[in-house]
Write a protein that holds these residues in place. Structure first.
Motif, PDB file in Angstrom:
ATOM      1  N   THR A   7      -4.171  12.764 -18.267  1.00 13.76           N
ATOM      2  CA  THR A   7      -3.782  12.385 -16.919  1.00 13.76           C
ATOM      3  C   THR A   7      -4.724  11.299 -16.435  1.00 13.76           C
ATOM      4  O   THR A   7      -5.925  11.360 -16.643  1.00 13.76           O
ATOM      5  CB  THR A   7      -3.872  13.588 -15.967  1.00 13.76           C
ATOM      6  OG1 THR A   7      -3.030  14.620 -16.470  1.00 13.76           O
ATOM      7  CG2 THR A   7      -3.432  13.219 -14.573  1.00 13.76           C
ATOM      8  N   SER A   8      -4.160  10.297 -15.825  1.00 13.47           N
ATOM      9  CA  SER A   8      -4.985   9.258 -15.220  1.00 13.47           C
ATOM     10  C   SER A   8      -4.465   9.003 -13.811  1.00 13.47           C
ATOM     11  O   SER A   8      -3.443   9.539 -13.399  1.00 13.47           O
ATOM     12  CB  SER A   8      -4.973   7.976 -16.064  1.00 13.47           C
ATOM     13  OG  SER A   8      -3.676   7.470 -16.164  1.00 13.47           O
ATOM     14  N   TYR A   9      -5.205   8.186 -13.089  1.00  7.81           N
ATOM     15  CA  TYR A   9      -4.870   7.930 -11.700  1.00  7.81           C
ATOM     16  C   TYR A   9      -4.786   6.432 -11.455  1.00  7.81           C
ATOM     17  O   TYR A   9      -5.539   5.668 -12.034  1.00  7.81           O
ATOM     18  CB  TYR A   9      -5.933   8.545 -10.776  1.00  7.81           C
ATOM     19  CG  TYR A   9      -6.005  10.041 -10.917  1.00  7.81           C
ATOM     20  CD1 TYR A   9      -5.244  10.857 -10.096  1.00  7.81           C
ATOM     21  CD2 TYR A   9      -6.803  10.641 -11.883  1.00  7.81           C
ATOM     22  CE1 TYR A   9      -5.285  12.235 -10.232  1.00  7.81           C
ATOM     23  CE2 TYR A   9      -6.846  12.009 -12.031  1.00  7.81           C
ATOM     24  CZ  TYR A   9      -6.090  12.800 -11.202  1.00  7.81           C
ATOM     25  OH  TYR A   9      -6.118  14.160 -11.341  1.00  7.81           O
ATOM     26  N   VAL A  10      -3.853   6.051 -10.612  1.00  8.59           N
ATOM     27  CA  VAL A  10      -3.691   4.657 -10.217  1.00  8.59           C
ATOM     28  C   VAL A  10      -3.616   4.593  -8.699  1.00  8.59           C
ATOM     29  O   VAL A  10      -3.408   5.607  -8.028  1.00  8.59           O
ATOM     30  CB  VAL A  10      -2.424   4.011 -10.836  1.00  8.59           C
ATOM     31  CG1 VAL A  10      -2.519   3.944 -12.348  1.00  8.59           C
ATOM     32  CG2 VAL A  10      -1.169   4.742 -10.412  1.00  8.59           C
ATOM     33  N   LEU A  11      -3.777   3.405  -8.175  1.00  8.65           N
ATOM     34  CA  LEU A  11      -3.668   3.229  -6.728  1.00  8.65           C
ATOM     35  C   LEU A  11      -2.271   3.600  -6.249  1.00  8.65           C
ATOM     36  O   LEU A  11      -1.281   3.322  -6.921  1.00  8.65           O
ATOM     37  CB  LEU A  11      -3.932   1.773  -6.341  1.00  8.65           C
ATOM     38  CG  LEU A  11      -5.356   1.358  -6.057  1.00  8.65           C
ATOM     39  CD1 LEU A  11      -5.402  -0.114  -5.688  1.00  8.65           C
ATOM     40  CD2 LEU A  11      -5.992   2.194  -4.972  1.00  8.65           C
ATOM     41  N   ASN A  12      -2.220   4.197  -5.097  1.00  9.99           N
ATOM     42  CA  ASN A  12      -0.960   4.539  -4.464  1.00  9.99           C
ATOM     43  C   ASN A  12      -0.395   3.258  -3.838  1.00  9.99           C
ATOM     44  O   ASN A  12      -0.737   2.879  -2.722  1.00  9.99           O
ATOM     45  CB  ASN A  12      -1.189   5.614  -3.398  1.00  9.99           C
ATOM     46  CG  ASN A  12       0.081   6.061  -2.735  1.00  9.99           C
ATOM     47  OD1 ASN A  12       1.108   5.390  -2.798  1.00  9.99           O
ATOM     48  ND2 ASN A  12       0.025   7.206  -2.081  1.00  9.99           N
ATOM     49  N   LYS A  13       0.451   2.608  -4.594  1.00 12.62           N
ATOM     50  CA  LYS A  13       0.988   1.307  -4.196  1.00 12.62           C
ATOM     51  C   LYS A  13       1.701   1.371  -2.846  1.00 12.62           C
ATOM     52  O   LYS A  13       1.545   0.477  -2.011  1.00 12.62           O
ATOM     53  CB  LYS A  13       1.942   0.810  -5.283  1.00 12.62           C
ATOM     54  CG  LYS A  13       2.449  -0.580  -5.089  1.00 12.62           C
ATOM     55  CD  LYS A  13       3.290  -1.020  -6.280  1.00 12.62           C
ATOM     56  CE  LYS A  13       3.773  -2.435  -6.131  1.00 12.62           C
ATOM     57  NZ  LYS A  13       4.497  -2.882  -7.325  1.00 12.62           N
ATOM     58  N   LYS A  14       2.465   2.429  -2.623  1.00 11.98           N
ATOM     59  CA  LYS A  14       3.212   2.545  -1.363  1.00 11.98           C
ATOM     60  C   LYS A  14       2.271   2.625  -0.165  1.00 11.98           C
ATOM     61  O   LYS A  14       2.520   2.004   0.868  1.00 11.98           O
ATOM     62  CB  LYS A  14       4.133   3.759  -1.401  1.00 11.98           C
ATOM     63  CG  LYS A  14       5.327   3.565  -2.291  1.00 11.98           C
ATOM     64  CD  LYS A  14       6.268   4.732  -2.213  1.00 11.98           C
ATOM     65  CE  LYS A  14       7.451   4.488  -3.131  1.00 11.98           C
ATOM     66  NZ  LYS A  14       8.456   5.546  -3.040  1.00 11.98           N
ATOM     67  N   ALA A  15       1.191   3.383  -0.297  1.00 11.01           N
ATOM     68  CA  ALA A  15       0.244   3.522   0.820  1.00 11.01           C
ATOM     69  C   ALA A  15      -0.393   2.175   1.146  1.00 11.01           C
ATOM     70  O   ALA A  15      -0.522   1.805   2.322  1.00 11.01           O
ATOM     71  CB  ALA A  15      -0.833   4.553   0.480  1.00 11.01           C
ATOM     72  N   ILE A  16      -0.766   1.430   0.109  1.00 13.68           N
ATOM     73  CA  ILE A  16      -1.388   0.119   0.317  1.00 13.68           C
ATOM     74  C   ILE A  16      -0.374  -0.848   0.922  1.00 13.68           C
ATOM     75  O   ILE A  16      -0.680  -1.582   1.862  1.00 13.68           O
ATOM     76  CB  ILE A  16      -1.947  -0.456  -1.000  1.00 13.68           C
ATOM     77  CG1 ILE A  16      -2.972   0.479  -1.619  1.00 13.68           C
ATOM     78  CG2 ILE A  16      -2.509  -1.847  -0.790  1.00 13.68           C
ATOM     79  CD1 ILE A  16      -4.246   0.644  -0.853  1.00 13.68           C
ATOM     80  N   GLN A  17       0.848  -0.849   0.393  1.00 12.46           N
ATOM     81  CA  GLN A  17       1.869  -1.752   0.916  1.00 12.46           C
ATOM     82  C   GLN A  17       2.176  -1.460   2.382  1.00 12.46           C
ATOM     83  O   GLN A  17       2.337  -2.383   3.175  1.00 12.46           O
ATOM     84  CB  GLN A  17       3.143  -1.662   0.072  1.00 12.46           C
ATOM     85  CG  GLN A  17       2.991  -2.328  -1.270  1.00 12.46           C
ATOM     86  CD  GLN A  17       4.224  -2.164  -2.150  1.00 12.46           C
ATOM     87  OE1 GLN A  17       4.908  -1.140  -2.095  1.00 12.46           O
ATOM     88  NE2 GLN A  17       4.490  -3.159  -2.972  1.00 12.46           N
ATOM     89  N   HIS A  18       2.255  -0.192   2.753  1.00 11.59           N
ATOM     90  CA  HIS A  18       2.492   0.163   4.159  1.00 11.59           C
ATOM     91  C   HIS A  18       1.349  -0.347   5.030  1.00 11.59           C
ATOM     92  O   HIS A  18       1.588  -0.888   6.114  1.00 11.59           O
ATOM     93  CB  HIS A  18       2.650   1.675   4.337  1.00 11.59           C
ATOM     94  CG  HIS A  18       3.973   2.188   3.891  1.00 11.59           C
ATOM     95  ND1 HIS A  18       5.116   2.081   4.648  1.00 11.59           N
ATOM     96  CD2 HIS A  18       4.349   2.798   2.739  1.00 11.59           C
ATOM     97  CE1 HIS A  18       6.136   2.603   3.999  1.00 11.59           C
ATOM     98  NE2 HIS A  18       5.697   3.049   2.833  1.00 11.59           N
ATOM     99  N   TYR A  19       0.134  -0.193   4.551  1.00 10.21           N
ATOM    100  CA  TYR A  19      -1.013  -0.680   5.318  1.00 10.21           C
ATOM    101  C   TYR A  19      -0.931  -2.195   5.508  1.00 10.21           C
ATOM    102  O   TYR A  19      -1.123  -2.698   6.614  1.00 10.21           O
ATOM    103  CB  TYR A  19      -2.327  -0.314   4.619  1.00 10.21           C
ATOM    104  CG  TYR A  19      -3.526  -0.871   5.337  1.00 10.21           C
ATOM    105  CD1 TYR A  19      -4.082  -0.193   6.415  1.00 10.21           C
ATOM    106  CD2 TYR A  19      -4.079  -2.101   4.973  1.00 10.21           C
ATOM    107  CE1 TYR A  19      -5.162  -0.720   7.110  1.00 10.21           C
ATOM    108  CE2 TYR A  19      -5.155  -2.629   5.659  1.00 10.21           C
ATOM    109  CZ  TYR A  19      -5.691  -1.944   6.726  1.00 10.21           C
ATOM    110  OH  TYR A  19      -6.753  -2.464   7.412  1.00 10.21           O
ATOM    111  N   LEU A  20      -0.636  -2.917   4.430  1.00  9.77           N
ATOM    112  CA  LEU A  20      -0.551  -4.375   4.514  1.00  9.77           C
ATOM    113  C   LEU A  20       0.541  -4.812   5.486  1.00  9.77           C
ATOM    114  O   LEU A  20       0.324  -5.711   6.303  1.00  9.77           O
ATOM    115  CB  LEU A  20      -0.306  -4.980   3.125  1.00  9.77           C
ATOM    116  CG  LEU A  20      -1.412  -4.792   2.093  1.00  9.77           C
ATOM    117  CD1 LEU A  20      -0.989  -5.376   0.739  1.00  9.77           C
ATOM    118  CD2 LEU A  20      -2.725  -5.391   2.549  1.00  9.77           C
ATOM    119  N   ILE A  21       1.683  -4.173   5.417  1.00  5.71           N
ATOM    120  CA  ILE A  21       2.795  -4.521   6.309  1.00  5.71           C
ATOM    121  C   ILE A  21       2.432  -4.198   7.758  1.00  5.71           C
ATOM    122  O   ILE A  21       2.621  -5.024   8.652  1.00  5.71           O
ATOM    123  CB  ILE A  21       4.085  -3.782   5.886  1.00  5.71           C
ATOM    124  CG1 ILE A  21       4.597  -4.362   4.562  1.00  5.71           C
ATOM    125  CG2 ILE A  21       5.159  -3.872   6.971  1.00  5.71           C
ATOM    126  CD1 ILE A  21       5.669  -3.521   3.892  1.00  5.71           C
TER     127      ILE A  21
END
Length: 76
Positions: A7-21
Motif C-alpha cells: 500500500t502506498s499513499y498519494v496526494l488527494n488530488k480532489k482536495a487540492i483541486q478544490h482548494y485551488l478553485i
C-alpha cells in the motif's frame, strides 16, 4: 502463499483541486508558494512522484487541510 499487495499513499488530488478553485489559484501559483516547480507539483498531484514529509506538511500548512485528508491510499 500469496503475496500481500503493498500500500502506498498519494496526494488527494480532489482536495487540492478544490482548494485551488476556492482560492482562485493556479497550480503554478501554488507551486511557487510552496517553493517547488510547477512540473514537480503536477507530478505529485497525478501520483507520479512520491511526496516528502516536508512538502506534505508545507501543503497542509498552506491549505489548512489536515494531513490525513491530504493523502489517499492506493494499492499497487
Amino acid at each position: 502463499m500469496t503475496a500481500k499487495a503493498s500500500t502506498s499513499y498519494v496526494l488527494n488530488k480532489k482536495a487540492i483541486q478544490h482548494y485551488l478553485i476556492d482560492h482562485d489559484l493556479t497550480q503554478d501559483d501554488f507551486a511557487k508558494t510552496l517553493g517547488i516547480s510547477t512540473s514537480y507539483f503536477n507530478e505529485l498531484l497525478n501520483g507520479r512522484r512520491s511526496i516528502s514529509l516536508r512538502n506534505l506538511f508545507s501543503i497542509a500548512e498552506e491549505t489548512a487541510i489536515d494531513v490525513h485528508d491530504l493523502v489517499v491510499e492506493v494499492d499497487e
